[in-house]
Design a protein around this motif. Structure first.
Motif, PDB file in Angstrom:
ATOM      1  N   ALA A 123      -1.030   0.863   8.169  1.00 34.08           N
ATOM      2  CA  ALA A 123      -0.120   1.581   9.066  1.00 34.08           C
ATOM      3  C   ALA A 123       1.093   2.162   8.354  1.00 34.08           C
ATOM      4  N   TYR A 124       1.175   2.046   7.037  1.00 28.45           N
ATOM      5  CA  TYR A 124       2.396   2.527   6.376  1.00 28.45           C
ATOM      6  C   TYR A 124       2.708   4.001   6.670  1.00 28.45           C
ATOM      7  N   PRO A 125       1.697   4.882   6.897  1.00 29.87           N
ATOM      8  CA  PRO A 125       2.063   6.277   7.204  1.00 29.87           C
ATOM      9  C   PRO A 125       2.786   6.439   8.541  1.00 29.87           C
ATOM     10  N   THR A 126       2.804   5.383   9.372  1.00 35.52           N
ATOM     11  CA  THR A 126       3.526   5.466  10.641  1.00 35.52           C
ATOM     12  C   THR A 126       4.962   4.956  10.508  1.00 35.52           C
ATOM     13  N   CYS A 127       5.320   4.465   9.338  1.00 37.46           N
ATOM     14  CA  CYS A 127       6.696   4.007   9.090  1.00 37.46           C
ATOM     15  C   CYS A 127       7.629   5.214   9.141  1.00 37.46           C
ATOM     16  N   LYS A 128       8.716   5.097   9.913  1.00 36.72           N
ATOM     17  CA  LYS A 128       9.651   6.221  10.033  1.00 36.72           C
ATOM     18  C   LYS A 128      10.286   6.545   8.689  1.00 36.72           C
ATOM     19  N   ARG A 129      10.511   5.534   7.869  1.00 36.53           N
ATOM     20  CA  ARG A 129      11.074   5.796   6.543  1.00 36.53           C
ATOM     21  C   ARG A 129      10.098   6.632   5.717  1.00 36.53           C
ATOM     22  N   TYR A 130       8.832   6.254   5.768  1.00 34.00           N
ATOM     23  CA  TYR A 130       7.806   6.991   5.028  1.00 34.00           C
ATOM     24  C   TYR A 130       7.724   8.429   5.551  1.00 34.00           C
ATOM     25  N   MET A 131       7.715   8.574   6.863  1.00 39.88           N
ATOM     26  CA  MET A 131       7.556   9.895   7.470  1.00 39.88           C
ATOM     27  C   MET A 131       8.726  10.820   7.140  1.00 39.88           C
TER      28      MET A 131
ATOM     29  N   LEU B  38      15.222   2.070   9.825  1.00 42.14           N
ATOM     30  CA  LEU B  38      14.212   1.020   9.831  1.00 42.14           C
ATOM     31  C   LEU B  38      12.815   1.623  10.006  1.00 42.14           C
ATOM     32  N   PRO B  39      11.794   0.926   9.539  1.00 46.26           N
ATOM     33  CA  PRO B  39      10.418   1.440   9.665  1.00 46.26           C
ATOM     34  C   PRO B  39      10.019   1.758  11.101  1.00 46.26           C
ATOM     35  N   ASN B  40      10.556   1.009  12.057  1.00 41.98           N
ATOM     36  CA  ASN B  40      10.198   1.239  13.463  1.00 41.98           C
ATOM     37  C   ASN B  40      11.365   1.833  14.246  1.00 41.98           C
TER      38      ASN B  40
ATOM     39  N   LYS C 133       0.816  -1.200   0.000  1.00 45.24           N
ATOM     40  CA  LYS C 133       0.000   0.000   0.000  1.00 45.24           C
ATOM     41  C   LYS C 133       0.856   1.259   0.000  1.00 45.24           C
ATOM     42  N   CYS C 134       2.062   1.112   0.548  1.00 47.28           N
ATOM     43  CA  CYS C 134       2.920   2.290   0.610  1.00 47.28           C
ATOM     44  C   CYS C 134       3.331   2.689  -0.802  1.00 47.28           C
ATOM     45  N   PRO C 135       3.164   3.952  -1.163  1.00 45.98           N
ATOM     46  CA  PRO C 135       3.544   4.387  -2.501  1.00 45.98           C
ATOM     47  C   PRO C 135       5.049   4.331  -2.751  1.00 45.98           C
ATOM     48  N   ASN C 136       5.836   4.180  -1.679  1.00 49.81           N
ATOM     49  CA  ASN C 136       7.297   4.144  -1.843  1.00 49.81           C
ATOM     50  C   ASN C 136       7.836   2.736  -2.054  1.00 49.81           C
ATOM     51  N   TYR C 137       6.963   1.748  -1.976  1.00 54.66           N
ATOM     52  CA  TYR C 137       7.439   0.365  -1.907  1.00 54.66           C
ATOM     53  C   TYR C 137       8.364  -0.036  -3.061  1.00 54.66           C
ATOM     54  N   GLU C 138       7.977   0.284  -4.276  1.00 52.32           N
ATOM     55  CA  GLU C 138       8.769  -0.153  -5.441  1.00 52.32           C
ATOM     56  C   GLU C 138      10.207   0.365  -5.377  1.00 52.32           C
ATOM     57  N   LYS C 139      10.367   1.563  -4.839  1.00 54.27           N
ATOM     58  CA  LYS C 139      11.701   2.173  -4.843  1.00 54.27           C
ATOM     59  C   LYS C 139      12.355   2.210  -3.465  1.00 54.27           C
ATOM     60  N   CYS C 140      11.677   1.700  -2.455  1.00 47.86           N
ATOM     61  CA  CYS C 140      12.248   1.745  -1.110  1.00 47.86           C
ATOM     62  C   CYS C 140      13.505   0.868  -1.072  1.00 47.86           C
ATOM     63  N   PRO C 141      14.662   1.464  -0.741  1.00 48.80           N
ATOM     64  CA  PRO C 141      15.925   0.717  -0.828  1.00 48.80           C
ATOM     65  C   PRO C 141      16.148  -0.264   0.307  1.00 48.80           C
ATOM     66  N   ILE C 142      15.290  -0.247   1.301  1.00 47.13           N
ATOM     67  CA  ILE C 142      15.594  -1.006   2.517  1.00 47.13           C
ATOM     68  C   ILE C 142      15.672  -2.517   2.271  1.00 47.13           C
ATOM     69  N   TYR C 143      14.864  -3.015   1.366  1.00 48.72           N
ATOM     70  CA  TYR C 143      14.839  -4.472   1.159  1.00 48.72           C
ATOM     71  C   TYR C 143      15.993  -4.990   0.320  1.00 48.72           C
ATOM     72  N   ASN C 144      16.626  -4.080  -0.398  1.00 52.00           N
ATOM     73  CA  ASN C 144      17.833  -4.469  -1.139  1.00 52.00           C
ATOM     74  C   ASN C 144      19.086  -4.005  -0.412  1.00 52.00           C
TER      75      ASN C 144
ATOM     76  N   PHE D  10       3.633  -5.413   8.601  1.00 49.51           N
ATOM     77  CA  PHE D  10       3.199  -4.409   9.578  1.00 49.51           C
ATOM     78  C   PHE D  10       3.118  -3.002   9.006  1.00 49.51           C
ATOM     79  N   PHE D  11       3.958  -2.715   8.002  1.00 50.11           N
ATOM     80  CA  PHE D  11       4.009  -1.349   7.482  1.00 50.11           C
ATOM     81  C   PHE D  11       3.637  -1.269   5.998  1.00 50.11           C
ATOM     82  N   CYS D  12       4.488  -1.816   5.147  1.00 48.18           N
ATOM     83  CA  CYS D  12       4.399  -1.546   3.699  1.00 48.18           C
ATOM     84  C   CYS D  12       3.074  -1.987   3.087  1.00 48.18           C
ATOM     85  N   ALA D  13       2.547  -3.116   3.537  1.00 51.92           N
ATOM     86  CA  ALA D  13       1.321  -3.658   2.947  1.00 51.92           C
ATOM     87  C   ALA D  13       0.128  -3.462   3.870  1.00 51.92           C
TER      88      ALA D  13
HETATM   89  S1  SF4 Z   1       9.668   0.535   4.585  1.00 52.14           S
HETATM   90 FE1  SF4 Z   1       8.279   2.249   4.936  1.00 52.14          FE
HETATM   91  S2  SF4 Z   1       8.723   3.687   3.244  1.00 52.14           S
HETATM   92 FE2  SF4 Z   1       9.579   1.688   2.677  1.00 52.14          FE
HETATM   93  S3  SF4 Z   1       7.966   0.722   1.491  1.00 52.14           S
HETATM   94 FE3  SF4 Z   1       7.728   0.045   3.613  1.00 52.14          FE
HETATM   95  S4  SF4 Z   1       6.235   1.465   4.526  1.00 52.14           S
HETATM   96 FE4  SF4 Z   1       7.014   2.392   2.646  1.00 52.14          FE
END
Ligand code: SF4
Length: 77
Positions: A37-45, A58-60, A4-15, A31-34
């Protein structure tokens, strides 16, 4: 699982810092990306506030958005 997070495709954390940590990565996605609650992810914020997010946050993260901005010398939008 649909992200659900609009940043998911480009979020570098998983790579990056979570590469190879499959279970941890899966938990964050659940818990976050899908999740709603994704707007509470620190990366998103931080990305919302500054346009970028350091790759190792990290998201938390226990750091507040302001603390992350100060620690990494980021500029608010
Ligand atoms: S880690 Fe955070 S910013 Fe990255 S895709 Fe997941 S919810 Fe979005």
């Amino acid at each position: 699982m649909t992200a659900k997070c609009p940043n998911y495709e480009k979020c570098p954390i998983y790579n990056g810092v979570l590469q190879g940590k499959t279970l941890t990565a899966k938990a964050y996605v659940q818990f976050f990306c899908a999740a709603d609650a994704y707007p509470t992810c620190k990366r998103y914020m931080v990305k919302e506030a500054t346009g970028v997010c350091p790759p190792n946050i990290l998201p938390n993260s226990v750091l507040s958005v302001d603390e992350i901005i100060a620690e990494y010398n980021l500029k608010r939008n």
